[in-house]
Design a protein around this motif. Structure first.
Motif, PDB file in Angstrom:
ATOM      1  N   LEU A  85     -27.391 -78.403  26.430  1.00 16.11           N
ATOM      2  CA  LEU A  85     -26.622 -78.784  27.610  1.00 16.11           C
ATOM      3  C   LEU A  85     -27.457 -78.349  28.812  1.00 16.11           C
ATOM      4  CD1 LEU A  85     -23.086 -77.526  26.518  1.00 16.11           C
ATOM      5  CD2 LEU A  85     -23.889 -79.902  26.586  1.00 16.11           C
ATOM      6  N   VAL A  94     -22.935 -81.788  33.629  1.00 18.17           N
ATOM      7  CA  VAL A  94     -23.840 -81.291  32.601  1.00 18.17           C
ATOM      8  C   VAL A  94     -24.338 -82.450  31.741  1.00 18.17           C
ATOM      9  CG1 VAL A  94     -23.958 -79.789  30.574  1.00 18.17           C
ATOM     10  CG2 VAL A  94     -22.687 -79.058  32.587  1.00 18.17           C
ATOM     11  N   ILE A  96     -26.177 -83.669  28.176  1.00 15.45           N
ATOM     12  CA  ILE A  96     -26.475 -83.283  26.793  1.00 15.45           C
ATOM     13  C   ILE A  96     -27.713 -84.050  26.339  1.00 15.45           C
ATOM     14  CG2 ILE A  96     -24.942 -85.029  25.765  1.00 15.45           C
ATOM     15  CD1 ILE A  96     -24.290 -82.886  23.582  1.00 15.45           C
ATOM     16  N   GLY A 121     -18.836 -77.271  25.150  1.00 18.93           N
ATOM     17  CA  GLY A 121     -18.627 -77.628  26.544  1.00 18.93           C
ATOM     18  C   GLY A 121     -17.161 -77.799  26.892  1.00 18.93           C
ATOM     19  N   ILE A 130     -19.186 -84.374  30.449  1.00 20.53           N
ATOM     20  CA  ILE A 130     -20.562 -84.215  29.981  1.00 20.53           C
ATOM     21  C   ILE A 130     -21.210 -85.593  30.033  1.00 20.53           C
ATOM     22  CG2 ILE A 130     -22.050 -83.656  28.010  1.00 20.53           C
ATOM     23  CD1 ILE A 130     -20.057 -81.481  27.234  1.00 20.53           C
TER      24      ILE A 130
END
Length: 172
Positions: A85, A94, A96, A121, A130
């Motif tokens: 992350l 964020v 991934i 997360g 994400i």
């Protein structure tokens, strides 16, 4: 925020990447797919890999409590990939990401490790969203991102990169 240094799945251990992983990252960052889809990071020796880990990976763990994990297969302790992350410039929230040595692709390891990080997360880090980025040509990565439940949003360019990327997100 406390660092999440280790995550376990049924087949894998995701361990905070560290200087001891330098030889592994030297190999991973110079695979054909890494160079093609992620880009040359100018890591051409173990010393370069140590510098890359120290300057690019460890600061985010120290600042945010999460970052890049080395993926290790439980059955034999072999380092097979990387999943993390990331706080990436040009991405809202964020990001991934994942990469595996060619021998360990298409065996479900990327999905298993990325799913564990999505759970981290959502449940522990309490992230509300994400994102994931991939090149337009990387269809294998796009399929995995979609299998993880992320949805294509739009094509974007991030700072200091001329390539058009596909942006995917999942919200919790």
């Amino acid at each position: 925020m406390s660092n999440v240094k280790t995550i376990e799945t049924s087949r894998l251990i995701l361990q905070q990447s560290n200087i001891k992983d330098a030889a592994f990252f030297l190999e991973l960052l110079n695979t054909t797919k890494w160079l093609l889809y992620i880009g040359d990071r100018n890591v051409h020796s173990v010393k370069d890999a140590e510098k890359y880990i120290t300057e690019r990976m460890l600061p985010q763990f120290n600042e945010l409590g999460y970052g890049n994990y080395t993926v290790i297969r439980k059955t034999d302790g072999i380092k097979i990939g990387s999943c993390g992350l990331y706080n990436r410039e040009g991405v809202d929230g964020v990001d991934i990401g994942f990469a595996f040595l060619p021998t360990y692709e298409s065996l479900g390891y990327a999905f298993e490790s990325a799913q564990a990080l999505l759970n981290l997360g959502k449940n522990k880090l309490k992230l509300s969203k994400i994102s994931a980025l991939t090149t337009e040509e990387n269809l294998q990565s796009q399929r995995l991102i979609e299998k993880l439940g992320l949805k294509f949003i739009k094509k974007i360019k991030i700072p200091n990169d001329s390539e058009t990327l596909c942006l995917y997100t999942i919200t919790f």
